[in-house]
Structure formats: C-alpha cells, structure tokens
Design a protein around this motif. Sequence first.
Motif, PDB file in Angstrom:
ATOM      1  N   UNK A  75     -30.996  20.457  46.014  1.00 29.88           N
ATOM      2  CA  UNK A  75     -31.273  20.849  44.631  1.00 29.88           C
ATOM      3  C   UNK A  75     -30.815  22.278  44.366  1.00 29.88           C
ATOM      4  N   UNK A  76     -30.838  23.118  45.384  1.00 33.01           N
ATOM      5  CA  UNK A  76     -30.419  24.509  45.224  1.00 33.01           C
ATOM      6  C   UNK A  76     -28.898  24.628  45.284  1.00 33.01           C
ATOM      7  N   UNK A  77     -28.266  23.923  46.209  1.00 33.29           N
ATOM      8  CA  UNK A  77     -26.834  24.106  46.441  1.00 33.29           C
ATOM      9  C   UNK A  77     -25.965  23.040  45.791  1.00 33.29           C
ATOM     10  N   UNK A  78     -26.448  21.792  45.744  1.00 32.46           N
ATOM     11  CA  UNK A  78     -25.623  20.709  45.233  1.00 32.46           C
ATOM     12  C   UNK A  78     -24.514  20.335  46.209  1.00 32.46           C
ATOM     13  N   UNK A  79     -23.594  19.487  45.765  1.00 31.01           N
ATOM     14  CA  UNK A  79     -22.488  19.030  46.613  1.00 31.01           C
ATOM     15  C   UNK A  79     -21.261  19.926  46.522  1.00 31.01           C
ATOM     16  N   UNK A  80     -21.172  20.725  45.466  1.00 28.82           N
ATOM     17  CA  UNK A  80     -19.939  21.461  45.206  1.00 28.82           C
ATOM     18  C   UNK A  80     -20.081  22.959  45.481  1.00 28.82           C
ATOM     19  N   UNK A  81     -21.021  23.338  46.347  1.00 26.95           N
ATOM     20  CA  UNK A  81     -21.283  24.768  46.546  1.00 26.95           C
ATOM     21  C   UNK A  81     -20.168  25.475  47.315  1.00 26.95           C
ATOM     22  N   UNK A  82     -19.237  24.720  47.917  1.00 25.25           N
ATOM     23  CA  UNK A  82     -18.106  25.343  48.593  1.00 25.25           C
ATOM     24  C   UNK A  82     -16.801  25.158  47.815  1.00 25.25           C
ATOM     25  N   UNK A  83     -16.920  24.758  46.547  1.00 25.96           N
ATOM     26  CA  UNK A  83     -15.778  24.736  45.630  1.00 25.96           C
ATOM     27  C   UNK A  83     -15.996  25.813  44.577  1.00 25.96           C
ATOM     28  N   UNK A  84     -14.928  26.344  44.037  1.00 27.23           N
ATOM     29  CA  UNK A  84     -15.049  27.489  43.139  1.00 27.23           C
ATOM     30  C   UNK A  84     -15.049  27.035  41.679  1.00 27.23           C
ATOM     31  N   UNK A  85     -16.125  27.282  40.929  1.00 29.08           N
ATOM     32  CA  UNK A  85     -16.171  26.918  39.504  1.00 29.08           C
ATOM     33  C   UNK A  85     -15.038  27.578  38.729  1.00 29.08           C
ATOM     34  N   UNK A  86     -14.553  26.836  37.739  1.00 28.75           N
ATOM     35  CA  UNK A  86     -13.432  27.311  36.928  1.00 28.75           C
ATOM     36  C   UNK A  86     -12.108  26.748  37.391  1.00 28.75           C
ATOM     37  N   UNK A  87     -12.044  26.220  38.633  1.00 24.00           N
ATOM     38  CA  UNK A  87     -10.808  25.627  39.137  1.00 24.00           C
ATOM     39  C   UNK A  87     -10.749  24.150  38.805  1.00 24.00           C
ATOM     40  N   UNK A  88      -9.533  23.613  38.721  1.00 20.40           N
ATOM     41  CA  UNK A  88      -9.336  22.191  38.486  1.00 20.40           C
ATOM     42  C   UNK A  88      -8.989  21.513  39.797  1.00 20.40           C
ATOM     43  N   UNK A  89      -9.641  20.381  40.045  1.00 19.28           N
ATOM     44  CA  UNK A  89      -9.384  19.564  41.228  1.00 19.28           C
ATOM     45  C   UNK A  89      -8.921  18.202  40.735  1.00 19.28           C
ATOM     46  N   UNK A  90      -7.604  17.999  40.794  1.00 20.71           N
ATOM     47  CA  UNK A  90      -7.042  16.808  40.171  1.00 20.71           C
ATOM     48  C   UNK A  90      -7.141  16.932  38.669  1.00 20.71           C
ATOM     49  N   UNK A  91      -7.739  15.957  38.010  1.00 23.12           N
ATOM     50  CA  UNK A  91      -7.899  15.969  36.555  1.00 23.12           C
ATOM     51  C   UNK A  91      -9.256  16.513  36.123  1.00 23.12           C
ATOM     52  N   UNK A  92     -10.072  16.914  37.099  1.00 25.12           N
ATOM     53  CA  UNK A  92     -11.426  17.381  36.772  1.00 25.12           C
ATOM     54  C   UNK A  92     -11.551  18.880  36.993  1.00 25.12           C
ATOM     55  N   UNK A  93     -12.431  19.495  36.220  1.00 26.17           N
ATOM     56  CA  UNK A  93     -12.709  20.926  36.364  1.00 26.17           C
ATOM     57  C   UNK A  93     -14.146  21.106  36.835  1.00 26.17           C
ATOM     58  N   UNK A  94     -14.342  22.033  37.761  1.00 28.68           N
ATOM     59  CA  UNK A  94     -15.692  22.339  38.226  1.00 28.68           C
ATOM     60  C   UNK A  94     -16.305  23.360  37.280  1.00 28.68           C
ATOM     61  N   UNK A  95     -17.476  23.032  36.746  1.00 29.64           N
ATOM     62  CA  UNK A  95     -18.118  23.849  35.709  1.00 29.64           C
ATOM     63  C   UNK A  95     -19.502  24.268  36.183  1.00 29.64           C
ATOM     64  N   UNK A  96     -19.854  25.528  35.925  1.00 31.90           N
ATOM     65  CA  UNK A  96     -21.192  26.020  36.260  1.00 31.90           C
ATOM     66  C   UNK A  96     -22.212  25.399  35.316  1.00 31.90           C
ATOM     67  N   UNK A  97     -23.318  24.931  35.865  1.00 31.93           N
ATOM     68  CA  UNK A  97     -24.352  24.265  35.080  1.00 31.93           C
ATOM     69  C   UNK A  97     -25.352  25.300  34.557  1.00 31.93           C
ATOM     70  N   UNK A  98     -24.892  26.149  33.602  1.00 29.21           N
ATOM     71  CA  UNK A  98     -25.757  27.205  33.068  1.00 29.21           C
ATOM     72  C   UNK A  98     -25.890  27.142  31.555  1.00 29.21           C
ATOM     73  N   UNK A  99     -25.611  25.971  30.977  1.00 28.20           N
ATOM     74  CA  UNK A  99     -25.713  25.824  29.530  1.00 28.20           C
ATOM     75  C   UNK A  99     -27.150  25.630  29.062  1.00 28.20           C
ATOM     76  N   UNK A 100     -27.320  25.586  27.734  1.00 27.40           N
ATOM     77  CA  UNK A 100     -28.652  25.381  27.162  1.00 27.40           C
ATOM     78  C   UNK A 100     -29.184  23.990  27.480  1.00 27.40           C
ATOM     79  N   UNK A 101     -28.291  22.997  27.561  1.00 31.36           N
ATOM     80  CA  UNK A 101     -28.689  21.637  27.917  1.00 31.36           C
ATOM     81  C   UNK A 101     -27.809  21.155  29.063  1.00 31.36           C
ATOM     82  N   UNK A 102     -28.352  20.253  29.855  1.00 33.57           N
ATOM     83  CA  UNK A 102     -27.608  19.704  30.985  1.00 33.57           C
ATOM     84  C   UNK A 102     -26.998  18.369  30.587  1.00 33.57           C
ATOM     85  N   UNK A 103     -25.713  18.149  30.864  1.00 37.23           N
ATOM     86  CA  UNK A 103     -25.060  16.894  30.462  1.00 37.23           C
ATOM     87  C   UNK A 103     -25.512  15.717  31.316  1.00 37.23           C
TER      88      UNK A 103
END
Length: 574
Positions: free
Chosen positions: A480-508
């Motif tokens: 719950x603290x680290x998640x699965x993507x803690x060793x990938x860098x947010x803001x980068x694209x991996x294939x067709x997907x982008x890693x995004x920090x989950x810090x918005x007002x609502x969670x998707x």
Amino acid sequence: MEPITDQPMDQPKQKVKIPCNHMLLYIHLTQSYSYCAVCNGDYGLCYYCSRCNFQAHSECIEWPDTIDHPSHSRHPLKKVSPGTIDYTDGKCHFCREELVDPMYHCSLCNFSIDVNCWRHPPQRTIYQPKSHEHTFTLMPRKITFTCNACGMLGDCNPYFCFECGFMLHKDCIDLPRVININRHDHRISRTYHLGHGDWGSCGVCRKEIDWSLGAYSCKRCPNYAVHSKCAIREDVWNGEELEDVPEEEEEIEDPYKVVNDKEIIHFCHEEHNLRLGGDDDVTGYEKMLCDACITPISSDPFFKCVQCEFFLHKVCASLPRRKRNIMHTEKLDLQVTKAGEYNKCISCRKIFDGFRYCSRFEKFDVRCGSISEPFHHELHPHPLYHILSAAEKLKLCGACGKYLHYVLSCTVCEFNLGMDCATLPRKVRHICDAHDLSLHHVPGNSKGQQLWCDSCEGKLDPSVWFYGCDDCGSTLHIKCVLGDFNHLKPGKKYGEAELVVNDGMTRPFCISCKKRCSFPSFLKATCPNTLCEQRWGFPSFLKAASPDSFVLFACSMDCAYDKYFMLWFYEVDY
C-alpha cells in the motif's frame, strides 16, 4: 549383425551377447539412426559400439552372470537386480549414480557397481604432476575416510598417495588449480593441505574450515579460504580454469570525469555537467527521484544536471562500471535503461527503470546488484549471507512469509531474507501520515495482536514486515505504501502508457479491478473505442479523451498486464 524379428508372445525375449570388448557408449537410438540388434526397436537408450556398428538396449543384452573387477579382486561379482537387495545405499560404488537393472554385487563385502563402471573401470593409478607430485593409487577395498581435497566424508574406494598419506575421492583429483569465484575479487588457488592459520569460516557456506585438509585460499588475503566443494559450485564458479592464464589487472573505466570541486561529467549523461547539490537544495528537490536507483533524493548528497531535470545520488554516481556480484558467476556491466524501456530484476523479480547491472542474459537492478557480504539489516541483529546454492530448495523469507530462491541467510539463527525485502527503503513518505514511515516487525509471538492498514483498512499480519509511524502509531502494508511501480519513474512513458503520480483530488478507477487506484502511482493510457467495447463494454466510469477514444488506468502490474493473454491493458488481441 542382422536384427532379430519380433518373437511370438508365448516365447521368451531373445538376447544377444556383446560381440566385442570395445568401449561402449550409452546413447539414444535416434542418434545412431539405426535399430536395436535384438528387438529391432528404434527408440530408447542403448549401448553402442562405433567400431563394430553394434547397438542394443540394455534389456536386450545377455550380460554375464558373474564378473571379476580389478577394484574388488577378492570375490567375484554376481549379476542381481536392485530390488532383490535392501541393505545397500542403492548407488554405484564408483560413479555414485542410482543402480539400475542389471547391476553387479558382492554380498560378502556389500560392494555394488553398475554396468558402465564394469565396462569402464576406474584407473588403477593417476599421476598428475600439476595437481600433486606423487602418484595416486586406487585402494582395492571400500573404506570410510575423510577426503584431503574437499574435507567431506567418503564411503567408497579412495585414491591413496603412499608418499603423503592423502586420500581423495576420484572427482577431487581433477579439481581446478586456480579459479575466480563471485564471492571474492582475487583469484583463489587449490591446495591439499591448507596449513595452520586463522582461517575463520568458508567464504561461501560460512561454516568452519579444517586447516589440516585441502581448500582454496587467496594469496593476497591471508585469512581467506573456501571449501573445495563450495568453490566449484555452479552458482559460485563460472567453470574456467585460470592456472595457465596470466593474471592482468583489469582497467575498469571510471563512472565519471571530474570537472572541478563541484561538477562532474557522468558516462550516463555526457551531454551536460552534473553539479553537487548542497544542504540548501534538499528542500526543493526532496520529491525528485534519482535516475539511477529511482528512489527519492531525500537528504542524501546528490548531483543535479545544470540544464535539465536529471539527478543522481552521490553514491549512485560512483557505482563501478564493472563488478562481481554474489548472485552471478560473471562480472556484471553497469548500463543505463533506454527511454521507454523497463527491466525485470532476476533476483527480486521487480520491474525497474534506471541503472542496471547486466550479464549476457540477466539483469539486476542497482539495489540487488550492489549487495555484498556480509549484509546488515537494521531489523535483524546478525549478518546475512547468500548461502543457498542453485541446487537447493526454496527458503522461507522471514520478512514477507514467501518461499524464495534468492535469499540472504543468517548463520546464527534460522532467518532468511528475500532480495525484494532486503532492498526495501528503510524510510518512506506517504500521504496517510505527515511523518516518515519506517520498516517495522513484531518480534516473538504475535498471534494475539491484530493490526490494520491505515491505507486500505484491511488486516495487517504482524508476523510480516510493514511500514509504521513511530510518532502517530499508524501501520500500513508495504504494497500500500510502495505499490508495484515504485522502481519506475513517474512522468515517463512505457510503451503506450504513462506512469502518473497518484496525488490528485480524486483517485481514478482501475480498468481491471474496478477499484479506485490507491497506490502512489498508476499507468494511464488512451485507447480506441473498439478496444474498450471488445474487452470491457464501456464501463460507466470511463472518461472520454476524444470522440474515438477513452482514458484507461491500471493500478498494479496484475491489473496492467494479462499474463494469460500476454497483453497490456491498452492492447487488443487480434
């Protein structure tokens, strides 16, 4: 020899005597492109003589009822089946392979050999001046002894040196003389007599070494030694004999060039200079990630690019370009992951970005690639070592409760630590708490305690490690603290997907588990309507990116990648 045709069912199967005294090979019939000389079969294992072009199944050969063997001259050996005797260890006296029918046995001496060792008896004498200055002679009887080369107890016919009194197993005479192992930076050499000294424990298994027996030792490090059998393990030694290979000091290129007291040029970012950050810079960059290990800059010394958002911890900037690692027998090369790519660490099984240590076929992240022995962890009082060999079973990790192969083990108590748990960050930040969270575990018997995760509100097992706050008393699952993507860098694209920090007002909402993404980061991709309709049927929570596409989110690797169809969540199977 003409093959014998199939026999009627009521007649016993005919057999043939071996027509020669040549050396026979044990091969698959398909390798000789022929048939058994007796039953005309074209499959299975058979004995084969290349000089006589003879081949036959073992069961089709009429083996003699009694034989004489040079290593057991006192009594003849009788042909028996393994199932008819129950007092032996079930192994051939020489090759130590499992006995199969037929075998030869002396009931007076409890002596057994298989057909191969009868056809190819061991050498009576062996003289190898590079290994030993005297001749070794095979003793004609089975005894219990301690091998002078490997220090292990033997119960067979040893090879004996009448000059020195040494007794050796057959396979210990040919031990390599000079080798490199992945636990030590220098070459080690074999000796039949280690000699008196403060040798301590074996550099691999960490058990005591008997100085009166043989082992491998280092000429540069006076107290370093390794058991002979430990040194030649397939996960420790690469199989190369280095006795006649000149030892040359390898020139390893430095990871960076010094420009001045504050700036360097690193091999991974040669287009710009990197400047050493001071204490005043930490506050502004504490949320930034190191591009080598993909962990927060925090309060550690770091370098920052003078022109772009590129960061390196000072420790990561000094990582050697080549190094040995306890998890691999070859030296590993430090490489940089290309943009848009990711890797999976062979030891901790985590996907990661950033720097990697690589062999020809395997990749290690810099956390696992930099681990050395002894390994110290603040949650365990004793040093840890990688003792488990490639042939041994899985071990239970004391941190996560899973059975793993790549583990660090304690030689004092029964504790093992998986590589994933060994490389967990000791302190992290999380939105659930204003303070730093640190790794915790509940020692001793924790059956009466019940803890709850402040993030997912689920039960937390106190027998496994978790993150907790010493000030507030909050407790959280590690995932719950680290998640699965803690060793990938947010803001980068991996294939067709982008890693995004989950810090918005609502969670998707996750497209797979249909739950709100609760981990620190998630994957975001834009997918055409046709894919959404085909795989999910337009869930109500989908958000349109355009008239022809929707935005999809995946909260974890289980949700992002379908292992059965081998598809990412934004892909379609045609």
